[in-house]
Design an enzyme around this catalytic site. Structure first.
Site, mmCIF file in Angstrom:
data_model
loop_
_atom_site.group_PDB
_atom_site.id
_atom_site.type_symbol
_atom_site.label_atom_id
_atom_site.label_comp_id
_atom_site.label_asym_id
_atom_site.label_seq_id
_atom_site.Cartn_x
_atom_site.Cartn_y
_atom_site.Cartn_z
ATOM 1 N N GLU A 1 -10.897 1.258 -1.102
ATOM 2 C CA GLU A 1 -9.988 0.173 -0.723
ATOM 3 C C GLU A 1 -10.669 -0.986 -0.015
ATOM 4 O O GLU A 1 -10.729 -1.038 1.204
ATOM 5 C CB GLU A 1 -8.791 0.686 0.090
ATOM 6 C CG GLU A 1 -9.088 1.559 1.271
ATOM 7 C CD GLU A 1 -7.778 1.981 1.975
ATOM 8 O OE1 GLU A 1 -6.843 1.173 2.076
ATOM 9 O OE2 GLU A 1 -7.710 3.138 2.415
ATOM 10 N N ASP B 1 0.870 -1.182 0.000
ATOM 11 C CA ASP B 1 0.000 0.000 0.000
ATOM 12 C C ASP B 1 0.906 1.230 0.000
ATOM 13 O O ASP B 1 1.677 1.435 0.946
ATOM 14 C CB ASP B 1 -0.901 -0.042 1.251
ATOM 15 C CG ASP B 1 -2.017 1.000 1.227
ATOM 16 O OD1 ASP B 1 -1.975 1.929 0.404
ATOM 17 O OD2 ASP B 1 -2.932 0.892 2.070
ATOM 18 N N ASP C 1 -2.957 7.154 -3.418
ATOM 19 C CA ASP C 1 -3.026 6.095 -2.413
ATOM 20 C C ASP C 1 -3.487 4.851 -3.163
ATOM 21 O O ASP C 1 -4.588 4.842 -3.716
ATOM 22 C CB ASP C 1 -4.039 6.529 -1.333
ATOM 23 C CG ASP C 1 -4.085 5.603 -0.129
ATOM 24 O OD1 ASP C 1 -3.377 4.582 -0.122
ATOM 25 O OD2 ASP C 1 -4.859 5.905 0.806
ATOM 26 N N HIS D 1 -6.272 11.070 4.708
ATOM 27 C CA HIS D 1 -7.558 10.489 5.084
ATOM 28 C C HIS D 1 -8.541 11.603 5.402
ATOM 29 O O HIS D 1 -8.916 11.823 6.538
ATOM 30 C CB HIS D 1 -7.410 9.517 6.261
ATOM 31 C CG HIS D 1 -6.856 8.190 5.839
ATOM 32 N ND1 HIS D 1 -6.896 7.072 6.616
ATOM 33 C CD2 HIS D 1 -6.255 7.808 4.692
ATOM 34 C CE1 HIS D 1 -6.329 6.058 5.975
ATOM 35 N NE2 HIS D 1 -5.929 6.486 4.808
ATOM 36 N N GLU E 1 -6.482 -1.177 -3.827
ATOM 37 C CA GLU E 1 -6.898 0.222 -3.672
ATOM 38 C C GLU E 1 -6.484 1.046 -4.887
ATOM 39 O O GLU E 1 -5.393 0.862 -5.440
ATOM 40 C CB GLU E 1 -6.232 0.826 -2.418
ATOM 41 C CG GLU E 1 -6.600 2.291 -2.167
ATOM 42 C CD GLU E 1 -6.019 2.839 -0.866
ATOM 43 O OE1 GLU E 1 -5.061 2.231 -0.344
ATOM 44 O OE2 GLU E 1 -6.527 3.861 -0.384
ATOM 45 N N HIS F 1 -11.844 6.473 1.566
ATOM 46 C CA HIS F 1 -11.837 7.786 2.209
ATOM 47 C C HIS F 1 -11.659 8.873 1.164
ATOM 48 O O HIS F 1 -11.159 8.616 0.066
ATOM 49 C CB HIS F 1 -10.700 7.847 3.236
ATOM 50 C CG HIS F 1 -9.385 7.331 2.707
ATOM 51 N ND1 HIS F 1 -8.462 8.144 2.110
ATOM 52 C CD2 HIS F 1 -8.868 6.075 2.640
ATOM 53 C CE1 HIS F 1 -7.420 7.416 1.729
ATOM 54 N NE2 HIS F 1 -7.634 6.148 2.019
HETATM 55 CO CO CO Z 1 -6.123 4.550 1.630
#
Ligand code: CO
Length: 296
Positions: free
Chosen positions: A189, A85, A96, A164, A281, A156
């Site tokens: 995600e 990640d 992200d 976030h 994600e 998010h």
């Molecule tokens: Co994330």
């Protein structure tokens, strides 16, 4: 959204994608986690960006928030389920993105379930859509393969220097009803597990974040806090990065800074039943009616 801003979001996405692919290529039996993390960080820097957070390299029942320790000696074994990640920051415009690898083996059903869930969510994602709809398709995809979505992790909003941003995007239906933002970036995600679908904090912490400047007695503590604020702004950072720069003694200083309320800790997250965990994600950008997956 002005064109310069859009360009930055897209560039952050492209660099995040390259960082993720770098990690995937190196995820073979015998590789050390630290070598993978450093290669990812090097890739991001070579492309002119900074990590938006330390590369998370979480194995098996660890769901998230593990980044290698200073002088980490963990080595990948065949069959490990590794989540990679990562993300890049271009002047605070962030990406992200995550993928899961069955080390040295073909993708397992669990991995396919998480990947399909992300794909299904992306197909319906659009500005203003009820987040409950995203949760519903993710839950259905994961359950249809016999696994559980993790209910207390999710997507998010992503804002400038705000990894976030508020606006939780659930991995199940029936928990949240709220429209997705009309403009800007979000991350979706899904996490799938062989366990019950709930993560808990472990006692280990390898990632921290700046909260606010606080009076600090130790000169070194002040120096470290000043460095963190300038270098990472509000973005999460690795304990290992600070120890690498300031030496082993920094560990104690970081602990004091947490106690003083200047820093916050992100505990390593573990599936409560020790289930295996897979995650995928992507970051999506909404601009008018246009939806772009920046990390695809
Ligand atoms: Co994330």
């Amino acid at each position: 959204m002005d064109s310069k801003e859009k360009e930055n979001w897209l560039l952050a996405g492209r660099i995040g994608k390259e960082a993720r692919e770098t990690g995937i290529k190196l995820a073979v039996p015998g590789s050390t986690l630290i070598s993978i993390a450093e290669a990812i960080e090097g890739k991001i820097k070579d492309m002119g960006a900074k990590p938006s957070f330390p590369p998370n390299l979480s194995i098996n029942q660890i769901a998230a928030h593990y980044t290698p320790r200073f002088q980490d000696d963990i080595t990948l074994k065949k069959g490990d389920v590794l989540k990679i990640d990562v993300g890049a920051s271009v002047d605070g415009f962030l990406s992200d993105t995550a993928a899961t690898v069955a080390v040295g083996e073909r993708d397992t059903e669990l991995i396919t379930a998480a990947r399909d869930a992300l794909q299904a969510a992306i197909e319906i994602a659009r500005p203003g859509l009820d987040v409950n709809e995203i949760g519903r398709v993710i839950e259905n995809k994961i359950k249809s393969r016999g696994f559980s979505p993790i209910v207390n992790l999710g997507g998010h909003g992503v804002g400038r220097y705000d990894l976030h941003e508020e606006g939780f995007i659930p991995n199940i239906s029936g928990s949240y009803s709220r429209p997705l933002k009309k403009e800007g970036a979000i991350a979706i995600e899904p996490f799938a597990t062989t366990g019950g679908g709930y993560v808990v904090d472990s006692s280990e912490v390898q990632i921290l974040g700046f909260v606010e400047t606080r009076p600090v007695r130790s000169a070194m503590g002040r120096e470290i806090l000043g460095f963190i604020e300038k270098e990472y702004n509000s973005l999460p950072f690795a304990k290992r990065w600070i120890i690498g720069k300031f030496g082993k003694v920094a560990e104690l200083e970081l602990r004091s800074l947490v106690s003083a309320g200047a820093l916050t800790e992100f505990n390593v997250l573990k599936e409560r039943d020790n289930g295996l965990v897979a995650q995928f994600e992507h970051t999506l950008l909404f601009d008018g009616e246009t939806v772009t997956v920046t990390t695809a």
